[in-house]
Design an enzyme around this catalytic site. Structure first.
Site, short mmCIF file in Angstrom:
data_model
loop_
_atom_site.label_atom_id
_atom_site.label_comp_id
_atom_site.label_asym_id
_atom_site.label_seq_id
_atom_site.Cartn_x
_atom_site.Cartn_y
_atom_site.Cartn_z
N ASP A 132 0.86 -1.18 0.00
CA ASP A 132 0.00 0.00 0.00
C ASP A 132 0.91 1.24 0.00
OD1 ASP A 132 -2.16 1.68 -0.02
OD2 ASP A 132 -3.19 0.74 1.66
C1 BGC Z 1 -5.06 3.17 0.26
C2 BGC Z 1 -5.31 2.14 -0.81
C3 BGC Z 1 -5.17 2.76 -2.16
C4 BGC Z 1 -3.81 3.40 -2.28
C5 BGC Z 1 -3.54 4.03 -3.63
C6 BGC Z 1 -3.80 3.96 0.03
O1 BGC Z 1 -3.69 5.03 0.89
O2 BGC Z 1 -5.00 2.53 1.52
O3 BGC Z 1 -6.59 1.59 -0.62
O4 BGC Z 1 -5.38 1.80 -3.16
O5 BGC Z 1 -3.69 4.40 -1.30
O6 BGC Z 1 -4.24 5.19 -3.82
#
Ligand code: BGC
Length: 752
Positions: free
Chosen positions: A287
């Site tokens: 993530d």
């Molecule tokens: C979130 C994810 C997301 C990623 C990309 C993160 O902060 O937890 O769910 O896919 O950002 O935007």
């Protein structure tokens, strides 16, 4: 100059071979034999390219990095032209011309927005959810995207956590069914076919957030998680496992700890369970910034954390640049091996191969598709239809709903004439200027038959903390509280019926939107109290991205319908249901508490040694209960009314076959979700008081009956024991069937 020519030639060779591309293994073997160490590490690096970020904005000089072979993919960039410009750099300017993966947070639709995932789960309509994912894939690919950061399949029992909105609620069985539906919808034939795709309407799914992110303590985002392995296997893992087995192409690791290690660097989780047990053969991305965050958890410096993540089974680093800047050093010092790097690089290249990007790096970049594939009438109709199935009618005193299109209807509340919020949290590609407000849709729906009297009625909230959240993105206009209220009361006095569109706004749920209170925001509740004194019938259209506490509302208002956030067609969908052109048929996939202090509250809990019975009304000393409220939820899991009523016969058992007859006892045709729950009465570890094991969505005409049968399989009776072995233990099982998790009828099955 010379280098440029060579680059272009290699790139042309790659694209020119489009039709006659070798099978995956020899193709990638050959490509990797020509890659430098730096180019391999570059494939493991993922950066936000553009418009929208969820973490710290980055100045990454993306194009330069692509040309230098330092990026395997980019994400959250909208528009074919912008994406083509970057793909051009990858294909024509990088030494080997390896195309980029292009990702996006497509969470509940692209420009045709569907209801938030929590709402979609309340439809219990697997085919419709699969179709929603299919439409999202078609629209996203028409705009250049080949990889979506969805489905989010984290089980959560905690209404305080804002990301409940993005998941499928509290149940592992339903969560697993939904997870598979999303993967099938997004990936289509990619699921089963590992040859380069011919279709350019299928995207690679990214299942997130692996694992247990929904179990953050106190519902506070990014917080600690700690739980037993048997609970992981029985309650939290099933949706991830189902998605892996459905062939999901990628997974995203979560921000939280698992057994004290970061999920991004947990070998047991990423390799032993995900790959060895579940046979997942795609790639794992972190993530946003997770490897960098590991250093803040106190797990080492960036170099050590990157090495830990790679060795655990993480393949791609989203936005930490930990792999990019440290792996070469770690290789030289012997901290990681060439096999570690090769393994991850191969997985990323395989994903690109499976998407067909080596066969044609421009396959998703057809500028003509936007006009014919995005926000089409058919897509919008699908969203509008599904929205009605997601609305959960919680109360409907004296059949106030559906409303007649007559007289004067007061439409009041901060959500009544808003188009930015009603689609919901997390719509990266949305175009709210095209979406109708409830007011506009209502005026259209009633035409000259009735008069709509509108007043905003209140601000969203007086609370400064909540205002900050609201103003983060889809901000609402503000007015003077007293003036707004006075106007609303004046309008309401004139009307025959009052319809309130109130609750949370889009940014009260989703990422980084945990709440410590779950009741209707202050000024909105105050307005409701005043309105309820007028003695007119009141309908509450309740907006929320989580289960909330509606105890006061349930006592004082005539009708309550949870409409969650219903996507781009929310306005029309709400009016369809309000006036009976469609019927609400959603059933809760989360338990709604009576009071915040009950959270986490969920139907599939274990027993205590001192339980109180369902419906027990008095506090009992030395029993497991609260002084102020009873244990029962306000509305249980599986609950939801519609415009007709259903009766259930007793459950009959014929061997392993359980049946009930369901009859539509009302005046209107309607949909019902028949639910099967099972309890293992004696087992070698304590088992939940009931667990959903099957469901069936029926359409019954007024007066019609249908017998529904469920074959009780070994799987439905099995669970993971304390040794994490999947076992079915002989003995007695309660087989319960009903319209929700509380009103069930029961028969006992004995298994020898
Ligand atoms: C979130 C994810 C997301 C990623 C990309 C993160 O902060 O937890 O769910 O896919 O950002 O935007």
């Amino acid at each position: 100059m010379r280098r440029l020519v060579t680059t272009a030639l290699v790139a042309m060779a790659l694209t020119a071979s489009a039709k006659s591309i070798k099978p995956m293994k020899p193709f990638i073997d050959d490509l990797m034999s020509r890659m430098t160490l730096q180019e391999k590490i570059g494939q493991l690096n993922l950066q936000v390219a553009g418009d929208i970020t969820t973490g710290q904005a980055q100045d990454t000089q993306v194009a330069g990095m692509i040309a230098a072979g330092q990026l395997g993919g980019v994400f959250n960039l909208k528009g074919v032209d912008k994406i083509r410009a970057l793909q051009d750099v990858a294909v024509k300017k990088s030494r080997l011309g390896i195309p980029l993966l292009v990702g996006m947070d497509v969470i509940h639709g692209y420009e045709t927005i569907f209801p938030i995932p929590l709402a979609m789960s309340c439809s219990w309509d697997i085919e419709a959810v699969e179709q929603a994912a299919r439409i999202a894939a078609t629209e996203a690919t028409a705009d250049g995207i080949d990889w979506v950061y969805s489905p989010m399949v984290d089980i959560s029992l905690d209404a305080r956590w804002g990301r409940v909105a993005e998941g499928n609620g509290e149940d592992p069985f339903l969560g697993a069914e939904m997870a598979k539906a999303y993967v099938r919808g997004y990936q289509g034939s990619l699921t089963s076919d590992h040859s380069p795709l011919s279709s350019n309407t299928e995207v690679m799914a990214c299942v997130k957030h692996y694992a247990l992110y929904g179990a953050v303590e106190a519902g506070r985002d990014y917080n600690t998680v700690d739980m037993s392995h048997q609970r992981m296997y029985n309650q939290y893992f099933p949706p991830y496992k189902a998605a892996a087995e459905a062939g999901a192409g990628s997974f995203m690791s979560s921000f939280n700890l698992v057994d004290g290690q970061h999920a991004t660097a947990n070998h047991w989780l990423l390799t032993d369970v995900l790959r060895n047990e579940w046979k997942f053969d795609g790639f794992v991305a972190t993530d946003y910034g997770s490897i960098g965050e590991m250093t803040i958890h106190g797990l080492g410096d960036l170099k050590e954390c990157a090495a830990l993540a790679l060795q655990a089974g993480t393949d791609m680093d989203m936005c930490s640049q930990g792999f990019l800047h440290t792996l070469e050093q770690s290789l030289n010092s012997g901290r990681v091996s060439m096999q570690d790097i090769d393994r991850a690089c191969r997985r990323i290249l395989e994903a690109k191969y499976k998407l067909g990007l080596f066969a044609d790096p421009y396959k998703y970049l057809d500028p003509k598709r936007r006009a014919k594939d995005i926000y089409t009438d058919a897509n919008r109709a699908a969203s509008r239809r599904l929205a009605a199935e997601t609305f959960v009618l919680l109360k409907n005193e004296a059949n106030l709903l559906p409303l007649k299109k007559q007289g004067k209807i007061a439409l009041i509340g901060p959500m009544a004439n808003d188009r930015k919020n009603i689609a919901g949290t997390w719509c990266v590609a949305y175009t709210p200027e095209r979406y109708a407000t409830i007011k506009e849709a209502m005026e259209r729906a009633v035409g000259s038959q009735a008069k709509v009297l509108y007043a905003q009625g209140s601000n969203l909230t007086r609370s400064e903390a909540l205002q900050r959240a609201a103003e983060f993105g889809k901000n609402l206009e503000r007015g003077d509280d007293a003036e707004l209220k006075a106007e609303a009361l004046r309008v309401a006095r004139e009307a025959d019926v009052i319809v309130c569109a109130m609750g949370e706004c889009a940014d009260f749920s989703g990422e980084s939107s945990s709440r410590a209170t779950l009741e209707m925001p202050d000024v909105q509740r105050e307005l409701l109290e005043e309105l309820s004194k007028l003695g007119k019938p009141i309908v509450l259209l309740h907006f929320s991205g989580r289960p909330t506490v509606l105890t006061w509302e349930a006592e004082h208002l005539d009708a309550i319908m949870n409409v969650w956030f219903a996507g781009s067609e929310a306005g029309d969908a709400i009016c369809d249901v309000l006036f009976g052109d469609a019927a609400p048929s959603g059933k809760l996939t989360v338990t709604m508490p009576q009071a915040l202090g009950q959270v986490p509250i969920y139907y599939n809990h274990l027993n205590t040694g001192r339980p109180v019975s369902e419906g027990e009304t008095q506090y009992r000393k030395y029993a497991s209960n609260y002084l102020e409220v009873r244990n029962d939820p306000l509305y249980p899991f599986g609950y939801g009314l519609t415009y007709t009523t259903f009766s259930y016969s007793d459950v009959t058992l014929d061997g392993r076959r359980a049946s009930v007859t369901v009859t539509n006892t009302g005046q209107r045709d309607g949909d019902e979700v028949v639910q099967l729950y099972i309890r293992d009465l004696v087992a070698s570890i304590a088992r939940p008081v009931k667990e959903l094991k099957g469901f069936r969505r029926l359409h019954l005409k007024a007066g019609e009956s249908q017998t529904v049968t469920f074959d009780i399989t070994d799987d439905m009776l099995s669970y993971y024991n304390h040794e994490l072995r999947y076992v079915m233990e002989p003995g007695d099982f309660d087989i319960m069937i009903g319209p929700d998790s509380r009103r069930v009828k029961k028969a006992t099955l004995t298994v020898q």
